[in-house]
Design a protein around this motif. Structure first.
Motif, short mmCIF file in Angstrom:
data_model
loop_
_atom_site.label_atom_id
_atom_site.label_comp_id
_atom_site.label_asym_id
_atom_site.label_seq_id
_atom_site.Cartn_x
_atom_site.Cartn_y
_atom_site.Cartn_z
N PHE A 182 2.01 8.10 -17.68
CA PHE A 182 1.87 7.08 -16.64
C PHE A 182 0.46 6.48 -16.67
N THR A 183 -0.54 7.32 -16.78
CA THR A 183 -1.92 6.84 -16.82
C THR A 183 -2.15 5.94 -18.03
N TRP A 184 -1.62 6.35 -19.18
CA TRP A 184 -1.76 5.53 -20.41
C TRP A 184 -1.07 4.18 -20.23
N ALA A 185 0.16 4.20 -19.70
CA ALA A 185 0.93 2.95 -19.56
C ALA A 185 0.25 1.99 -18.60
N MET A 186 -0.28 2.51 -17.49
CA MET A 186 -0.97 1.64 -16.54
C MET A 186 -2.26 1.09 -17.14
N GLU A 237 0.83 -1.20 0.00
CA GLU A 237 0.00 0.00 0.00
C GLU A 237 0.87 1.26 0.00
N LYS A 238 1.93 1.25 0.81
CA LYS A 238 2.80 2.41 0.89
C LYS A 238 3.59 2.60 -0.41
N ALA A 239 4.06 1.51 -0.99
CA ALA A 239 4.81 1.61 -2.25
C ALA A 239 3.90 2.17 -3.35
N HIS A 240 2.68 1.65 -3.42
CA HIS A 240 1.71 2.14 -4.40
C HIS A 240 1.41 3.62 -4.18
N ALA A 241 1.18 4.00 -2.94
CA ALA A 241 0.87 5.39 -2.62
C ALA A 241 2.00 6.32 -3.01
N ALA A 247 -6.44 0.91 -0.92
CA ALA A 247 -6.02 0.72 -2.31
C ALA A 247 -6.46 1.88 -3.19
N VAL A 248 -7.65 2.45 -2.90
CA VAL A 248 -8.20 3.53 -3.72
C VAL A 248 -7.51 4.86 -3.40
N CYS A 249 -7.30 5.13 -2.13
CA CYS A 249 -6.77 6.44 -1.70
C CYS A 249 -5.31 6.31 -1.28
N PRO A 250 -4.39 6.91 -2.03
CA PRO A 250 -2.97 6.78 -1.69
C PRO A 250 -2.55 7.61 -0.47
N TYR A 251 -3.47 8.41 0.07
CA TYR A 251 -3.13 9.25 1.22
C TYR A 251 -3.55 8.61 2.55
N VAL A 252 -4.53 7.72 2.53
CA VAL A 252 -4.98 7.07 3.76
C VAL A 252 -3.98 5.99 4.17
N VAL A 266 2.11 6.66 -6.90
CA VAL A 266 0.96 7.38 -7.44
C VAL A 266 0.99 8.86 -7.06
N THR A 267 1.29 9.15 -5.80
CA THR A 267 1.29 10.55 -5.38
C THR A 267 2.45 11.33 -5.99
N THR A 268 3.59 10.67 -6.19
CA THR A 268 4.73 11.34 -6.82
C THR A 268 4.39 11.74 -8.25
N ILE A 269 3.79 10.81 -8.99
CA ILE A 269 3.41 11.10 -10.38
C ILE A 269 2.33 12.18 -10.43
#
Length: 604
Positions: free
Chosen positions: A303-307, A282-286, A489-494, A289-292
């Motif tokens: 990034f959005t297109w590639a994912m 969860e932390k790695a994903h967050a 999983a939905v919110c990278p800040y929580v 995602v937040t960096t991008i």
């Protein structure tokens, strides 16, 4: 049930056989102060373990005695554990974050005679309750020298010296102890942190670990040439079972328990596999995602297109369908520009991750799979030495925890509870016959306390903890854990979520936010420089989180939706009694400690 015929009779025998077969091969890799990593062979580990095992015997440790370890995850923990096993004793595991009163209870209840303590911080806990520890004759300090001038605390160097002296007069002392260990002898006493009440000592026999190693060998998940990155707490069964697998298969393990160094270390070590709790993913994903999102512009669009391309390919592969040529070409480009860089964060060589100890949100597993990172979810608990079911490389299904391990039986009770029978099931709770009788039935099945289901293909899916299910005032049952996992999983800040609603007319949630992720968001939204408490109380942050909650609610049943939430100004902690030492949420305690905040969510 008995252990499989090919399993060794004891952990000590497994270790002895591995040293004999792989003496010159690298066994462990440990970090040095200059940032490099030092390789240690099986032969070198065998010599060190032998000296400490002999040292324990010289101290008067008898076969079957308990010896405790109070330390974080490090090579020395592993050596101490193996030395205890080779002395014919049993290891009592203690989290280094455990408070002094609970430490005293665990050591007294277990009857531990010797304690390996990481440093003077751990020794201080023992000194504070020395009068309550009449069985503890010696404390062995792993780091530093004793502060007080008494013979109760010795150094690990002192212990090794006693071992060398013993082997000069009794060269077969350790070998004789190993020969005398049977599969049913106690190997490990793990005190479950529990979400309520006193810790309970789970008695795991030798065959629990040897079976696990043998079963994981049969699954062909790990290979002798693998390099594992190990950071999990070794006081927990999830970490311990990985050591059993290593002894059985012979791969190399890089060891560093510093959680804040995981991603950084993986880029240097470049492991081929790692086990972790969902929070790490969860932390790695967050972070990604937040960096991008903070960078925005063409990079975020790419990034959005590639994912999106990665997800299309992932869905086709999971469905067993062919990837069309045009999509395959797009995927090669997406991988070169974006997806491979995600994998490079983990060293670029990971064949698979294993997720356990809590439920992994399927949305998160799909996201990683789209990036070319396979997360195999598994299932188990301390009471069955961590391994009950796992997805495999050749057959896995996201959203499930896979099939039972070879030799393990899993069935579902009438009320939905998962029942498990295996050679690795505990013999009982230490000094707690009534609670043992509640957990183990007459047929040898462990009543796990988890609610689950087996699908038509035999994959096990865990729904929630039986005791965590609650009913709203409208009579609808709600399983909070899947909802919490999906929000993370939905919110990278929580960073933490506790869904509440027992006896209430709708569901609410207590949330905490990741300080680093939120700070990055604030810097790009005109709120730079504000303290965390000020940020989480701001209408801007509430609106940010509300958007993600709305996104989650759209995927839930009406009675499961989170109508209101409050954001706490700090994360839940072990010290405040909100988390167990293994980082599980003490749900009832959290609700009690934050009762005013919860009640406010139901005021009209």
């Amino acid at each position: 049930m008995t252990a499989t015929a090919s399993a060794a009779p004891s952990v000590a025998r497994m270790f002895h056989d591995r040293v004999h077969a792989s003496a010159d091969r690298e066994a462990f890799r440990v970090p040095e102060s200059d940032g490099t990593w030092r390789a240690i062979t099986w032969g070198e580990t065998g010599e060190r373990v032998g000296r400490l095992a002999a040292g324990l015997i010289a101290l008067g440790v008898e076969a079957g005695d308990r010896v405790a370890i109070m330390a974080g995850t490090r090579y020395e923990w592993i050596v101490a554990d193996l030395a205890i096993m080779c002395a014919g004793a049993a290891t009592t595991t203690v989290y280094p974050t455990t408070g002094a009163p609970d430490v005293a209870f665990i050591l007294a209840d277990s009857g531990s005679r010797v304690v390996f303590a990481e440093d003077e911080t751990q020794v201080a806990k023992l000194r504070a309750h020395r009068d309550e520890l009449p069985d503890v004759g010696v404390v062995v300090l792993l780091d530093g020298t004793p502060e007080d001038d008494d013979d109760w605390v010795i150094t690990v160097t002192d212990l090794a010296a006693r071992g060398r002296a013993l082997t000069e007069t009794s060269p077969d002392a350790v070998a004789d102890r190993i020969d005398g260990i049977s599969p049913d002898d106690l190997a490990t006493l793990i005190y479950t942190s529990g979400t309520t009440g006193r810790p309970k000592g789970v008695r795991l026999p030798q065959k629990a670990w040897t079976y696990q190693g043998d079963a994981l060998t049969k699954l062909d998940l790990c290979r002798p040439d693998d390099l594992q990155y190990l950071w999990l707490p070794l006081a927990h069964s999830f970490g311990k079972v990985l050591l059993a697998a290593q002894l059985a298969i012979g791969f190399t393990t890089a060891v560093d328990g510093r959680v804040d160094r995981i991603v950084e270390n993986m880029a240097v070590v470049r492991p081929t596999m790692m086990a972790a709790a969902p929070r790490i993913f969860e932390k790695a994903h967050a972070r990604i995602v937040t960096t991008i999102a903070a960078e925005g512009g063409p990079k975020a669009t790419l990034f959005t297109w590639a994912m999106s391309v990665g997800r299309k390919v992932s869905d086709l592969k999971l469905a067993g369908r062919r990837v069309p040529p045009l999509l395959a070409a797009q995927h090669r480009l997406a991988d070169a520009l974006v997806l491979s860089k995600i994998r490079a964060r983990f060293g670029g060589r990971v064949r698979f991750f294993i997720s356990g100890s809590a439920a992994l949100a399927p949305d998160l597993a799909h996201w990683f799979h789209a990036a070319g990172v396979l997360i195999l979810e598994g299932y188990g608990m301390t009471e069955n030495a961590a391994g009950g079911a796992v997805n495999e490389l050749s057959r896995y299904r996201i959203g499930t925890v896979g099939h039972p391990l070879p030799g393990t039986e899993i069935t579902i009770a009438d009320d939905g509870e998962v029942l498990l029978r295996s050679p690795s099931v505990m013999t009982g709770y230490h000094n707690l016959p009534d609670q043992t009788a509640e957990a183990l039935d007459a047929d040898g099945f462990l009543h796990t306390g988890d609610i689950g289901e087996l699908d038509a293909d035999g994959y096990l899916k865990i729904t929630d903890r039986k005791k965590d299910l609650f009913k709203t005032s409208g009579g609808k049952y709600v399983a909070p854990q899947p909802i919490e996992g999906r929000l993370l999983a939905v919110c990278p800040y929580v960073s933490q979520a506790v869904v509440h609603g027992d006896g209430r007319n709708y569901c609410t949630a207590l949330l905490t936010l990741d300080a680093d992720a939120l700070r990055g968001w604030a810097a790009n939204n005109g709120l730079a420089g504000r303290e965390h408490a000020e940020l989480v109380a701001s209408p801007e942050v509430h609106a940010l989180v509300q958007g993600y909650v709305d996104e989650l609610n759209a995927k839930l049943n009406r009675w499961e939706t989170i109508k209101k939430f409050t954001i706490l100004d700090r994360e839940l902690t072990v010290d405040d009694g909100e988390l167990t030492p293994s980082m599980k949420i003490r749900r009832k305690d959290v609700e009690r400690l934050h009762r005013d905040a919860l009640d406010a969510l139901y005021e009209s």
